[in-house]
Design a protein around this motif. Structure first.
Motif, PDB file in Angstrom:
ATOM      1  N   ALA A 123      11.645-115.084 -37.528  1.00  7.40           N
ATOM      2  CA  ALA A 123      11.290-116.027 -38.585  1.00  7.40           C
ATOM      3  C   ALA A 123      11.802-115.503 -39.917  1.00  7.40           C
ATOM      4  O   ALA A 123      11.967-114.287 -40.102  1.00  7.40           O
ATOM      5  N   ALA A 124      12.085-116.406 -40.838  1.00  8.22           N
ATOM      6  CA  ALA A 124      12.536-115.996 -42.165  1.00  8.22           C
ATOM      7  C   ALA A 124      11.444-115.156 -42.827  1.00  8.22           C
ATOM      8  O   ALA A 124      10.266-115.518 -42.813  1.00  8.22           O
ATOM      9  N   PHE A 125      11.858-114.024 -43.412  1.00  6.72           N
ATOM     10  CA  PHE A 125      10.915-113.107 -44.049  1.00  6.72           C
ATOM     11  C   PHE A 125      11.049-113.244 -45.559  1.00  6.72           C
ATOM     12  O   PHE A 125      12.160-113.400 -46.081  1.00  6.72           O
ATOM     13  N   PRO A 126       9.949-113.185 -46.301  1.00  6.58           N
ATOM     14  CA  PRO A 126      10.039-113.348 -47.762  1.00  6.58           C
ATOM     15  C   PRO A 126      10.886-112.251 -48.400  1.00  6.58           C
ATOM     16  O   PRO A 126      10.945-111.124 -47.899  1.00  6.58           O
ATOM     17  N   PRO A 127      11.526-112.537 -49.535  1.00  9.57           N
ATOM     18  CA  PRO A 127      12.268-111.487 -50.247  1.00  9.57           C
ATOM     19  C   PRO A 127      11.316-110.446 -50.816  1.00  9.57           C
ATOM     20  O   PRO A 127      10.123-110.707 -51.021  1.00  9.57           O
ATOM     21  N   ALA A 128      11.855-109.255 -51.079  1.00 14.34           N
ATOM     22  CA  ALA A 128      11.029-108.150 -51.546  1.00 14.34           C
ATOM     23  C   ALA A 128      10.278-108.502 -52.824  1.00 14.34           C
ATOM     24  O   ALA A 128       9.141-108.039 -53.030  1.00 14.34           O
ATOM     25  N   ASP A 129      10.871-109.308 -53.697  1.00 14.92           N
ATOM     26  CA  ASP A 129      10.216-109.674 -54.952  1.00 14.92           C
ATOM     27  C   ASP A 129       8.836-110.276 -54.723  1.00 14.92           C
ATOM     28  O   ASP A 129       7.923-110.101 -55.543  1.00 14.92           O
ATOM     29  N   ASP A 130       8.678-110.995 -53.611  1.00 16.43           N
ATOM     30  CA  ASP A 130       7.417-111.692 -53.338  1.00 16.43           C
ATOM     31  C   ASP A 130       6.393-110.814 -52.641  1.00 16.43           C
ATOM     32  O   ASP A 130       5.279-111.276 -52.370  1.00 16.43           O
ATOM     33  N   LEU A 131       6.744-109.572 -52.353  1.00 17.14           N
ATOM     34  CA  LEU A 131       5.864-108.703 -51.574  1.00 17.14           C
ATOM     35  C   LEU A 131       5.290-107.558 -52.404  1.00 17.14           C
ATOM     36  O   LEU A 131       4.613-106.686 -51.868  1.00 17.14           O
ATOM     37  N   ILE A 132       5.556-107.559 -53.714  1.00 19.24           N
ATOM     38  CA  ILE A 132       5.062-106.491 -54.584  1.00 19.24           C
ATOM     39  C   ILE A 132       3.541-106.608 -54.732  1.00 19.24           C
ATOM     40  O   ILE A 132       3.030-107.689 -55.040  1.00 19.24           O
ATOM     41  N   PRO A 133       2.795-105.516 -54.530  1.00 22.73           N
ATOM     42  CA  PRO A 133       1.332-105.586 -54.718  1.00 22.73           C
ATOM     43  C   PRO A 133       0.972-106.031 -56.130  1.00 22.73           C
ATOM     44  O   PRO A 133       1.683-105.742 -57.100  1.00 22.73           O
ATOM     45  N   ALA A 134      -0.161-106.694 -56.248  1.00 20.55           N
ATOM     46  CA  ALA A 134      -0.558-107.277 -57.536  1.00 20.55           C
ATOM     47  C   ALA A 134      -0.673-106.225 -58.627  1.00 20.55           C
ATOM     48  O   ALA A 134      -0.359-106.487 -59.796  1.00 20.55           O
ATOM     49  N   GLY A 135      -1.098-105.013 -58.288  1.00 16.84           N
ATOM     50  CA  GLY A 135      -1.290-103.986 -59.294  1.00 16.84           C
ATOM     51  C   GLY A 135      -0.017-103.511 -59.964  1.00 16.84           C
ATOM     52  O   GLY A 135      -0.072-102.863 -61.014  1.00 16.84           O
TER      53      GLY A 135
END
Length: 451
Positions: A176-188
């Motif tokens: 399945a398509a995986f999100p780009p790294a930009d969208d996986l950064i922890p909120a902190g």
């Protein structure tokens, strides 16, 4: 036999480029931003096997069956191709150095990103004999992949080529398509102020330390920059000695590599003088992302942390290596690499036209223009079926915001280093490479220089 993956079998996949992907896309519009991986295969290998394996890769990975479509409004998208395929180009040559010339050509040959983002070259020597061998060169656009992902694709290319599964589409996992790294950064680690802090941290350090950068006698315009490569190898015995000394001195191999490169920069810009060299160290941040990409997921997962390394007659190689390690560890602890990627949504230009101005500013003002991309030891097989594998090598275009990329990969009992430099910006590339190699092999005894 699988010749290609049709659009009807591909999962639906289309999305805007993430800010960091768009940054690489803008850079690529100015001068090519390509990555290459090469390995030598000893044994019989047909172009049909490679084409089947390439089709298996497109069946598995959405990124490899996509192109970049731009409607001209500064909104480039990754979109599925109607007939996705990775082209395979084969050539015969008895010259053992042909693969080097082909890599030089691959690094400066831009992709038509609307038609695909990967290609394969197969250089064949002595076909049909017991000594048949192939230099496989996989080239992928840096818009979608980093060096570690590139190695994954090359390894799978060979495994698919050797496997009967390459003739059986049902045996291939379709991811399945995986999100780009930009969208996986922890909120902190998100937020405009964290991005500003990360940016100003390097600028403030540069104002104080005034690091030196590589630069030739004649300026090379952004549009005219072309990457060339010289190669060096650290064989098994000196490599084992280097690793042992690093352990004794309490430093990483990457620290010593960056320190050796800093000393070579110093010699090139200020012979016999002292100063500080700016070095970029890409850091794999997969373990910090949420959700965490698995080891075989593809993407750009290695943002760069800037470091400032002292050089000069009185500077110890081991002290410089420890300084590199401390700076990288501090950057990771402060999560500056995460904040930099997360903050690109605030700083990445929307269009190529506005991007040219930013690229030009970065080229003139960045505190470093040399990076040390060390993948470390790669889990790459020495044998696949009847084939023997050797000579794993990584290279990358410098594009238009750097002058030198020192790309290192360790596999098959040796460390191979590609000194990828902008032609004209590193005036003596062979000397530069020789000096780094000498530092690695003829380094001082860590026990006598541990202070």
């Amino acid at each position: 036999m699988v010749a290609s993956t049709s659009a009807t079998t591909a999962t639906d996949f289309g999305r805007p480029l993430s800010p960091s992907e768009r940054w690489f896309w803008i850079i690529d519009r100015i001068s090519p931003s390509n990555c290459t991986a090469r390995v030598r295969v000893h044994g019989r290998l047909t172009v049909e096997q490679l084409e089947c394996a390439a089709a298996a890769l497109t069946a598995e990975y959405p990124l490899l069956r996509a192109g970049v479509v731009d409607a001209g409004a500064g909104d480039p998208h990754l979109m599925p191709l109607p007939d996705p395929r990775i082209p395979v180009r084969q050539l015969l040559s008895d010259d053992p150095k042909t693969w080097r010339r082909e890599i030089d050509a691959e690094l400066i040959d831009p992709f038509d990103t609307r038609a695909g983002l990967a290609r394969i070259a197969d250089i064949v020597q002595r076909p049909g004999t017991v000594a048949e061998q192939h230099d496989l060169i996989l080239t992928v656009s840096h818009i979608i992949l980093d060096g570690r992902s590139l190695m994954t694709v090359l390894r799978k290319l060979i495994q698919y080529a050797a496997s009967e599964r390459s003739d059986n589409r049902a045996g291939i996992r379709s991811r399945a398509a995986f999100p780009p790294a930009d969208d996986l950064i922890p909120a902190g680690a998100r937020g405009v102020w964290r991005y500003v802090y990360s940016t100003l941290f390097d600028q403030a350090a540069a104002l104080v330390l005034r690091p030196r950068r590589v630069g030739g006698g004649t300026p090379v315009g952004l549009l005219e920059r072309r990457t060339r490569v010289v190669y060096r190898t650290v064989a098994a015995e000196p490599l084992a000695a280097l690793v042992a000394d690093c352990r004794w001195a309490g430093v990483t191999v990457h620290g010593v590599l960056a320190a050796a490169v800093a000393r070579a920069i110093g010699d090139s810009v200020r012979p016999k003088g002292s100063g500080v060299a700016g070095i970029g160290s890409p850091v794999d941040f997969r373990p910090l992302l949420r959700p965490r990409p698995d080891a075989e997921e593809l993407g750009v997962y290695a943002p760069v942390l800037a470091g400032f390394v002292r050089f000069g007659p009185g500077e110890s190689l081991w002290a410089a290596a420890r300084s590199v390690n401390r700076q990288v560890e501090r950057g990771i602890r402060q999560r500056r690499h995460l904040s930099t990627v997360a903050g690109m949504r605030f700083g990445t230009p929307r269009t190529v036209e506005s991007g040219r101005r930013i690229v030009d500013m970065v080229d003139r003002r960045a505190p470093w223009n040399v990076s040390v991309t060390n993948l470390g030891r790669i889990d790459f097989p020495e044998e696949v079926g009847a084939w023997q594998l050797s000579g794993l090598t990584l290279t990358a275009s410098n594009s238009c915001v750097s002058a030198v990329t020192v790309a290192i990969v360790t596999a098959h009992g040796e460390m191979r280093i590609g000194f990828c430099y902008v032609d004209g910006m590193l005036t003596e590339p062979e000397k530069f490479a020789d000096q780094v190699l000498a530092e690695l092999i003829s380094r001082p005894d860590p026990e006598s220089r541990i202070s």
